[in-house]
Scaffold this active site. Structure first.
Site, PDB file in Angstrom:
ATOM      1  N   HIS A   1      40.291  38.876  38.514  1.00 49.30           N
ATOM      2  CA  HIS A   1      41.299  40.142  38.821  1.00 49.30           C
ATOM      3  C   HIS A   1      41.099  40.510  40.218  1.00 49.30           C
ATOM      4  O   HIS A   1      40.152  41.245  40.563  1.00 49.30           O
ATOM      5  CB  HIS A   1      41.031  41.088  37.944  1.00 49.30           C
TER       6      HIS A   1
ATOM      7  N   ASP B   1      50.309  37.656  31.050  1.00 47.56           N
ATOM      8  CA  ASP B   1      49.347  39.132  31.247  1.00 47.56           C
ATOM      9  C   ASP B   1      50.008  40.315  30.146  1.00 47.56           C
ATOM     10  O   ASP B   1      50.054  41.404  30.317  1.00 47.56           O
ATOM     11  CB  ASP B   1      49.468  39.609  32.643  1.00 47.56           C
TER      12      ASP B   1
ATOM     13  N   ASN C   1      49.817  45.914  37.047  1.00 44.51           N
ATOM     14  CA  ASN C   1      48.745  45.750  38.286  1.00 44.51           C
ATOM     15  C   ASN C   1      48.592  44.289  38.150  1.00 44.51           C
ATOM     16  O   ASN C   1      48.140  43.769  37.213  1.00 44.51           O
ATOM     17  CB  ASN C   1      47.689  46.616  37.816  1.00 44.51           C
TER      18      ASN C   1
ATOM     19  N   ASN D   1      38.665  43.029  27.860  1.00 45.71           N
ATOM     20  CA  ASN D   1      38.700  44.360  28.225  1.00 45.71           C
ATOM     21  C   ASN D   1      38.991  45.066  26.960  1.00 45.71           C
ATOM     22  O   ASN D   1      39.803  46.020  27.220  1.00 45.71           O
ATOM     23  CB  ASN D   1      39.419  44.827  29.490  1.00 45.71           C
TER      24      ASN D   1
HETATM   25 ZN    ZN Z   1      44.287  41.600  35.777  1.00 44.20          ZN
END
Ligand code: ZN
Length: 432
Positions: free
Chosen positions: A180, A308, A281, A95
């Site tokens: 996700h 993460d 998140n 991303n």
């Molecule tokens: Zn994620």
């Protein structure tokens, strides 16, 4: 370089085994493992008392922000952060801006990895073009360039038919689809776990249902297609129960958890008076969820622990809670958090815990795993179980100083990292 480490606890995560031995490394190769080794002309002897040696530590979920957000992190600062955190390999999520959705971007990551020459970086390609969730990306092409999995992480693939196709297609290459899991219709504008705490704090909540319903959907799609599904950052007990069920029925599913979901709960948002460094998140959940995560870790329902790693500039965090960005800079605290809370507090065995940050992630991504064996190239980390240190984000090599663990006293820090035979990190310093 002739390096002898005396009497260290060697960890063999692939066999869930440990033993105290001397280990001798010459010019990057493990030459000998044994008791009371006699070697001539040694350059350096390290006393292994209180230290453990772990092979091929891998963090399979990091965000390195390059290209597009280099002020938050770049491949160099991310690499330094990784080896300081004790990792010999990491995977980076796509991303970025532009997203890693075609061959040339995958090739770029490998090119920079080689130039930087610190840690092995394995790129994950997007599932859909532009991470827009509308059309499959050129997965085959990216696979040939070295993509080790596919994910639209940061976003969920909301279209079930597209995810079905991705799972079907990925079977050809035997790589995981990393999801996700978040039904965005249920989490819109949410910033904290949905429930009493959210109401008390006056914040819009993100219900567990948003995660667990997609976990269920994806598991059924994996069952239908027999594709390899990896569920990113599980956070609630309902997801765990679904994964437990799927594993019982032989569905090809694996999953990961983060240290912050294992150690913190939604109450910490209140305790820290809305510190945006607690905004992640999926959100930090309840005590009940947290207990289920530890139990699932012990029962191997959870396969992997990941950071993460989501570095942000302080401008993105010094905002009202609901406007701040999601995420924690996690590469440099993962190991001491796992040792402090998993080993010292919860008394889980070291091989079992460390298997989830070495052997398991490398098997899921099908990347090299090099055990501690005579004749192998040294790809390993020395962790000092006795070393205690206060977390100080200003000392992070990562550009992201956003951690909720600032000021915490942790035990069990990596003190030396050898990647592909080369010492790249030692006692707080990066060696090039
Ligand atoms: Zn994620």
């Amino acid at each position: 370089m002739k390096l002898l480490i005396r009497n260290a606890l060697l960890i063999y995560p692939e066999r869930e085994f440990q033993e105290k031995r001397d280990i001798y490394i010459e010019n990057g190769i493990i030459k000998e493992i044994g008791d009371n080794l006699h070697i001539n002309n040694i350059d350096e002897v390290i006393d292994g008392e209180g230290k453990i040696i772990v092979p091929s530590m891998t963090d399979m979920h990091t965000h390195l922000r390059e290209p597009g957000f280099e002020w938050k992190e770049d491949l160099l600062s991310g690499s330094m952060s990784a080896v300081a955190g004790g990792f010999t390999s990491i995977a980076c999520m796509p991303n970025t801006s532009p997203p890693l959705d075609q061959r040339s971007f995958i090739e770029y990551i490998y090119k920079r990895t080689k130039e930087i020459n610190l840690v092995n970086i394995y790129p994950i390609g997007t599932i859909t073009k532009g991470r827009e969730g509308k059309e499959l990306s050129e997965m085959g092409d990216m696979y040939l360039a070295g993509a080790k999995g596919f994910s639209d992480d940061g976003s969920c693939v909301m279209n079930s038919e597209i995810l079905r196709c991705a799972l079907e297609y990925s079977k050809i290459f035997n790589v995981p689809i990393i999801e996700h899991c978040e039904d965005i219709n249920l989490t819109l504008e949410g910033s904290i776990n949905w429930g009493k705490t959210a109401t008390l704090l006056g914040l819009k909540g993100m219900p567990w249902t948003a995660e667990a319903s997609i976990v269920a959907r994806d598991i059924f799609l994996a069952q239908l297609t027999q594709g390899k599904l990896h569920i990113a950052h599980v956070s609630c007990w309902q997801s765990i129960e679904m994964i437990r069920w799927a594993k019982k029925y032989g569905i090809k599913v694996s999953c990961e958890v983060t240290p912050h979901h294992l150690i913190l709960t939604e109450d910490y948002v209140k305790e820290t008076n809305y510190d945006a460094n607690t905004k992640v998140n999926p959100p930090l959940r309840t005590k009940e969820d947290q207990e289920s995560l530890w139990k699932a870790l012990e029962e191997d329902i959870i396969d992997v622990i990941v950071s993460d790693h989501a570095p942000h500039h302080q401008d993105d965090k010094l905002k009202e809670y609901d406007l701040a960005e999601f995420g924690i800079s996690g590469l440099e605290t993962l190991v001491p958090l796992v040792i402090t809370y998993g080993y010292f507090h919860r008394k889980l065995s070291l091989p079992k815990l460390l298997k989830k940050i070495s052997y398991n992630p490398s098997k899921i991504l099908n990347i090299p795993y090099i055990p501690l064996e005579k004749g192998n190239i040294a790809n390993l980390t020395i962790i000092d179980l006795k070393k205690e240190k206060i977390v100080n984000p200003l000392e992070f090599f990562s550009k992201g100083k956003n951690t909720p663990f600032k000021g915490w006293n942790l035990k069990g820090w990596p003190i030396l990292t050898i990647v592909n035979g080369k010492i790249v990190f030692r006692e707080g310093k990066i060696l090039k």
